[in-house]
Structures are given as structure tokens and as C-alpha cells.
Design a protein around this motif. Structure first.
Motif, PDB file in Angstrom:
ATOM      1  N   PHE A 168      -0.890   4.239  -1.232  1.00 13.06           N
ATOM      2  CA  PHE A 168       0.176   3.546  -0.502  1.00 13.06           C
ATOM      3  C   PHE A 168      -0.140   2.081  -0.231  1.00 13.06           C
ATOM      4  CE2 PHE A 168       2.158   2.390   3.648  1.00 13.06           C
ATOM      5  CZ  PHE A 168       3.471   2.317   3.182  1.00 13.06           C
ATOM      6  N   THR A 169      -1.405   1.727  -0.047  1.00 14.01           N
ATOM      7  CA  THR A 169      -1.763   0.359   0.329  1.00 14.01           C
ATOM      8  C   THR A 169      -1.279  -0.656  -0.707  1.00 14.01           C
ATOM      9  OG1 THR A 169      -3.715   1.167   1.520  1.00 14.01           O
ATOM     10  CG2 THR A 169      -3.660  -1.171   0.955  1.00 14.01           C
ATOM     11  N   ALA A 170      -1.586  -0.403  -1.970  1.00 16.34           N
ATOM     12  CA  ALA A 170      -1.171  -1.323  -3.037  1.00 16.34           C
ATOM     13  C   ALA A 170       0.350  -1.368  -3.157  1.00 16.34           C
ATOM     14  CB  ALA A 170      -1.797  -0.905  -4.363  1.00 16.34           C
ATOM     15  N   PHE A 171       0.994  -0.207  -2.977  1.00 14.90           N
ATOM     16  CA  PHE A 171       2.461  -0.131  -3.047  1.00 14.90           C
ATOM     17  C   PHE A 171       3.098  -0.983  -1.953  1.00 14.90           C
ATOM     18  CE2 PHE A 171       6.343   2.065  -1.565  1.00 14.90           C
ATOM     19  CZ  PHE A 171       7.089   2.073  -2.729  1.00 14.90           C
ATOM     20  N   HIS A 172       2.612  -0.816  -0.740  1.00 14.66           N
ATOM     21  CA  HIS A 172       3.139  -1.573   0.399  1.00 14.66           C
ATOM     22  C   HIS A 172       2.943  -3.072   0.193  1.00 14.66           C
ATOM     23  CE1 HIS A 172       2.404  -3.651   4.280  1.00 14.66           C
ATOM     24  NE2 HIS A 172       3.507  -3.008   4.652  1.00 14.66           N
ATOM     25  N   ASP A 173       1.753  -3.467  -0.240  1.00 11.62           N
ATOM     26  CA  ASP A 173       1.461  -4.892  -0.413  1.00 11.62           C
ATOM     27  C   ASP A 173       2.338  -5.514  -1.494  1.00 11.62           C
ATOM     28  OD1 ASP A 173      -0.432  -4.546   1.520  1.00 11.62           O
ATOM     29  OD2 ASP A 173      -2.157  -4.570   0.162  1.00 11.62           O
ATOM     30  N   ARG A 174       2.564  -4.786  -2.565  1.00  8.00           N
ATOM     31  CA  ARG A 174       3.368  -5.322  -3.683  1.00  8.00           C
ATOM     32  C   ARG A 174       4.809  -5.562  -3.253  1.00  8.00           C
ATOM     33  NH1 ARG A 174       5.789  -7.614  -7.032  1.00  8.00           N
ATOM     34  NH2 ARG A 174       5.917  -7.201  -9.274  1.00  8.00           N
ATOM     35  N   ALA A 179       9.329  -9.000  -0.933  1.00  5.22           N
ATOM     36  CA  ALA A 179      10.310  -9.220   0.136  1.00  5.22           C
ATOM     37  C   ALA A 179      10.173 -10.608   0.753  1.00  5.22           C
ATOM     38  CB  ALA A 179      10.158  -8.147   1.205  1.00  5.22           C
ATOM     39  N   LYS A 180       8.967 -11.183   0.738  1.00  4.42           N
ATOM     40  CA  LYS A 180       8.771 -12.524   1.290  1.00  4.42           C
ATOM     41  C   LYS A 180       9.567 -13.570   0.511  1.00  4.42           C
ATOM     42  CE  LYS A 180       4.103 -11.813   3.163  1.00  4.42           C
ATOM     43  NZ  LYS A 180       2.670 -12.179   3.013  1.00  4.42           N
ATOM     44  N   ASN A 181       9.700 -13.339  -0.790  1.00  5.81           N
ATOM     45  CA  ASN A 181      10.377 -14.305  -1.654  1.00  5.81           C
ATOM     46  C   ASN A 181      11.820 -13.925  -1.952  1.00  5.81           C
ATOM     47  OD1 ASN A 181       7.905 -15.774  -1.957  1.00  5.81           O
ATOM     48  ND2 ASN A 181       7.234 -14.216  -3.428  1.00  5.81           N
ATOM     49  N   HIS A 182      12.230 -12.715  -1.541  1.00  5.86           N
ATOM     50  CA  HIS A 182      13.602 -12.264  -1.791  1.00  5.86           C
ATOM     51  C   HIS A 182      14.121 -11.581  -0.528  1.00  5.86           C
ATOM     52  CE1 HIS A 182      11.908 -12.592  -5.854  1.00  5.86           C
ATOM     53  NE2 HIS A 182      13.139 -12.841  -6.252  1.00  5.86           N
ATOM     54  N   ASP A 183      14.967 -12.270   0.211  1.00  9.23           N
ATOM     55  CA  ASP A 183      15.444 -11.709   1.472  1.00  9.23           C
ATOM     56  C   ASP A 183      16.434 -10.568   1.271  1.00  9.23           C
ATOM     57  OD1 ASP A 183      17.597 -13.125   0.542  1.00  9.23           O
ATOM     58  OD2 ASP A 183      17.780 -14.449   2.288  1.00  9.23           O
ATOM     59  N   THR A 184      16.742 -10.266   0.020  1.00  8.14           N
ATOM     60  CA  THR A 184      17.615  -9.117  -0.249  1.00  8.14           C
ATOM     61  C   THR A 184      16.834  -7.805  -0.252  1.00  8.14           C
ATOM     62  OG1 THR A 184      17.351  -9.558  -2.620  1.00  8.14           O
ATOM     63  CG2 THR A 184      19.319 -10.438  -1.545  1.00  8.14           C
ATOM     64  N   PHE A 185      15.502  -7.863  -0.222  1.00 10.63           N
ATOM     65  CA  PHE A 185      14.673  -6.661  -0.119  1.00 10.63           C
ATOM     66  C   PHE A 185      14.445  -6.370   1.361  1.00 10.63           C
ATOM     67  CE2 PHE A 185      14.062  -7.401  -4.493  1.00 10.63           C
ATOM     68  CZ  PHE A 185      13.467  -6.294  -5.068  1.00 10.63           C
ATOM     69  N   LEU A 186      14.927  -5.244   1.823  1.00  7.63           N
ATOM     70  CA  LEU A 186      14.827  -4.869   3.230  1.00  7.63           C
ATOM     71  C   LEU A 186      13.858  -3.692   3.361  1.00  7.63           C
ATOM     72  CD1 LEU A 186      15.860  -5.340   6.100  1.00  7.63           C
ATOM     73  CD2 LEU A 186      17.781  -3.818   5.602  1.00  7.63           C
ATOM     74  N   LEU A 187      12.673  -3.977   3.892  1.00  3.39           N
ATOM     75  CA  LEU A 187      11.624  -2.963   4.048  1.00  3.39           C
ATOM     76  C   LEU A 187      11.461  -2.627   5.529  1.00  3.39           C
ATOM     77  CD1 LEU A 187       8.972  -4.626   1.699  1.00  3.39           C
ATOM     78  CD2 LEU A 187      10.902  -3.168   1.060  1.00  3.39           C
ATOM     79  N   LEU A 188      11.224  -1.362   5.835  1.00  2.00           N
ATOM     80  CA  LEU A 188      11.213  -0.930   7.227  1.00  2.00           C
ATOM     81  C   LEU A 188       9.850  -0.452   7.726  1.00  2.00           C
ATOM     82  CD1 LEU A 188      14.568   1.069   7.414  1.00  2.00           C
ATOM     83  CD2 LEU A 188      14.145  -1.286   8.085  1.00  2.00           C
TER      84      LEU A 188
END
Length: 395
Positions: A168-174, A179-188
Motif C-alpha cells: 500500500f505504501t508505494a500505491f498511496h505515494d504514487r 493528485a498534487k499536480n491534478h486537482d481532479t484526483f480526489l483522494l480520501l
């Protein structure tokens, strides 16, 4: 005395033979809902079939699967495994954590192994879909919903917790970097971890009834509770239109809750394990028009609010899985003139009924639970719709 003993033994033997047959008419027959597989069916006794050696094997399977009181035996076995032996009666499906905490094996182990598969393809598929949608003057959001093990890993057995952490760590970081560069990605994930940390006093191996009402996930449920559904709805509404969220549109009554059978006990354990659930109600009128029953694959459900009463005039289409249902979808719908809810299965259909729904909406939300993002070829479904959008635009 010897004669009496002989009669008793004979009576006992006859009872042993007859009781199962009597039980067939008295006891409730085996229920498919209790089984994790399809029960064997009685083969048709033709001459050719009877001469086949596999025929009698099938008959044996049928008799074994339809023994009287099978349902009661299964329930008893599950109860003993879970309550006395402190084990999972279905370890291939259910992981028993510390205290009351239960986890789905497929999510915790199988799906987590696939989290980092095809990441670049998934992200690129959404970006291309977003580009095709924005070219039509519409907005697009990608909503990634957390799974239970990602939010509450601390009660997992050591082997499962380490397996999850490794993947999960690598998945979350990727995805966080994307999301930092694309505000259309909404992570919770991060937002839910903040709420979890703020409510740390509620988290326990065996939480009380009152504590369970405020947890993001109930210990013995697959899906999340009202608190997490509310948080997801709030984050999505504000992402579509900042500051739009209206907490006065709903009421969650933690003092007036109902107790129901937990999801895991209903699906796999088949032994009653209660979970409390707070009552929810709308304070503002939302009309729901269901074209067909709620969970029918590929069939849209429309939520309307009168234009003069809705906080936003936007029409929102949400293509989603089971983690965008119930309270979450009702709360989101309360903020817009129209919300169209449809399951992912619609993207498998041809000739692409999703196209008409996309054309009707102002905002398109693609929601997916984190562990499912690389499974079932979902990004390939998205790619097909993107191709159709481009064809329509060029025609």
C-alpha cells in the motif's frame, strides 16, 4: 437384562436410520443463502448415466449436500469456530483480526497484491477520459475511496498487516503525487486518517456500542459507516463547488440508532453478530426517481431537487461501485438539481449507454474503491468510453 439391552440397541439403530428421513419433512431444508458454493444437483437417472462411474459420484455428492439439518450443522460449526475457537470459519474469505475486527481476505491480501499493477495505465486512462470530457465543456473528477484495511490496519494479524504495508505504501505515494499536480484526483485516505486520529479514543479491539456509531468502518462490516459516507460526500461536494456543502440538509441521530446484522455475519459467518447504525434523515426534500431497483447493474437512478431549492443548478453523473451508496449518495444528491447514479457495469455495455448520460451531465465523477482500481479491467472500460467520446466529437 441381555434381551432388554438387545432391544434397546436395535431401537437405537433403527432411530439412527429413520431420524434423518423424518427430519427432511420437519426441519427447514438447506438454504442456498447459507452456502459458499452451489449445492450438487440430483442427476437424471438414464440408463447411460447410471452405467457411468461418475453418476454415482454425483449421487454421493448430492446426498452429502442435502443431508437433513445441514443448515443447522453449518451454523453450529461457524458459531463454534468463531466464538469458541476464536478462528475464522472461512479463512479464504474472512480474516479474523484482534477483538471484534473482521476483514475480507480478497481486499486485504489479494487486492493489495495488485495495488501497484498497471498504475501508469490507470492514471493515463483517467487523464485521457478527463481530456475527452473537458473538450465537451464538462468537468470531470476521479474519486478514490479507501478500503477498510487501509484505514484500520492496526487490528489485522501480523502477516496481513505487513503484507498490506509492503504493497500500500508505494500505491498511496504514487497517487498522492499525481493528485498534487491534478486537482481532479480526489483522494480520501489522508482526510480519513485525520478524522481517525481526532477520534482515537473511539478505537478499540472491542469498541462499545456508542463508539461503533462514530467509527469510519464498523468492526464487522465490509463497507464503511455513516461517518465515512458523510465525509466522502462532503469532500466530493466541495470539490465540485467549493463551500457548497450544507450540513443543515441532513440529520444523523446517534441517540436513536438501530441494531442490525453485520455484513460479514450475513455474507460469510452465517451467525448473528449485531452492529448499531445511527438513523439518518433528510431535512430538505430530495425526490428519488428509480428507473429500476437500486442495485440493478447498468441502470441509472436519478435524484432530483427543484431548481429553486437546490444549492447548485449542476447536473452530476456518478459512475461508481458499492462504496458510493446509501447515505453518501443521498447527501451528495441533496446539493444539486439532479444527480444520476449508475454502477460501473454500464461501461461494459454496448452500444455505450453511458454516452447519453455523459451528454446529459455537467460534471462526471468516476468513483472507485482503491483495491478495485486495477481489477476487472476497469481502466480498459474507461478507455473504450474515451474512444467513443472522441468518435462523437469528430463525427
Amino acid at each position: 437384562m441381555q434381551k432388554f439391552s438387545t432391544h434397546c440397541a436395535a431401537l437405537l439403530f433403527i432411530s439412527f436410520l429413520l431420524l434423518p428421513q423424518v427430519a427432511r419433512f420437519v426441519v427447514e431444508p438447506p438454504s442456498a443463502k447459507l452456502e459458499n458454493r452451489k449445492l450438487a444437483e440430483l442427476p437424471t437417472p438414464t440408463i447411460a448415466a447410471v452405467m457411468s462411474p461418475t453418476y454415482w459420484t454425483t449421487v454421493t455428492d448430492y446426498v452429502r449436500d442435502h443431508l437433513p439439518m445441514r443448515k443447522q450443522q453449518l451454523k453450529a460449526n461457524n458459531w463454534i469456530s468463531f466464538h469458541l475457537l476464536q478462528d475464522s470459519p472461512t479463512p479464504d474469505k474472512l480474516i479474523r483480526g484482534e477483538g471484534d475486527w473482521l476483514y475480507a481476505s480478497v481486499i486485504t491480501l489479494d487486492e493489495s497484491s495488485l495495488l501497484n499493477r498497471d498504475q501508469d495505465k490507470v492514471i493515463e486512462a483517467f487523464k485521457q477520459f478527463e481530456k475527452a470530457v473537458t473538450q465537451r465543456g464538462k468537468r470531470c473528477l476521479f474519486l478514490l475511496s479507501p478500503s477498510k484495511p487501509m484505514i484500520y490496519p492496526e487490528f489485522l494479524p501480523d502477516f496481513a498487516r505487513q503484507h498490506l504495508k509492503d504493497n500500500f505504501t508505494a500505491f498511496h505515494d504514487r497517487y498522492s503525487e499525481t493528485a498534487k499536480n491534478h486537482d481532479t484526483f480526489l483522494l480520501l485516505w489522508d482526510e480519513m486518517w485525520k478524522v481517525k486520529k481526532a477520534n482515537a479514543s473511539l478505537i478499540a479491539p472491542v469498541p462499545s456500542e456508542e463508539q461503533r456509531l462514530h467509527l469510519l468502518f464498523n468492526p464487522r462490516d465490509l463497507h464503511w459507516g455513516v461517518a465515512a459516507q458523510t465525509l466522502q460526500a462532503q469532500e466530493l461536494v466541495n470539490a465540485i463547488s467549493p463551500g457548497l456543502w450544507d450540513a443543515s440538509s441532513y440529520a444523523i441521530d446517534y441517540d436513536n440508532f438501530k441494531v442490525r446484522q453485520s455484513e460479514f455475519s450475513r455474507i460469510w459467518l452465517k451467525t448473528y453478530l449485531p452492529e448499531p447504525y445511527p438513523k439518518f434523515r433528510h431535512r430538505k426534500k430530495v425526490e428519488v426517481v428509480k428507473t429500476i431497483k437500486t442495485n440493478a447493474p447498468g441502470k441509472p437512478i436519478r435524484f432530483y431537487r427543484p431548481a429553486e431549492a437546490a444549492p447548485s443548478p449542476l447536473k452530476v453523473l456518478v459512475i461508481h461501485d458499492s462504496f458510493f451508496g446509501g447515505t453518501c449518495i443521498n447527501l451528495t444528491a441533496a446539493h444539486f438539481t439532479e444527480l444520476i447514479s449508475v454502477r460501473w457495469e454500464i461501461l461494459r455495455d454496448t452500444p455505450f449507454p453511458a454516452m447519453d448520460l455523459i451528454n446529459q451531465a455537467d460534471v462526471i465523477v468516476i468513483q472507485c474503491r482503491d483495491g478495485l482500481i486495477a481489477r476487472h479491467g476497469r481502466y480498459n472500460m474507461l478507455n473504450k468510453v474515451t474512444q467513443q467520446l472522441r468518435k462523437q466529437r469528430n463525427s
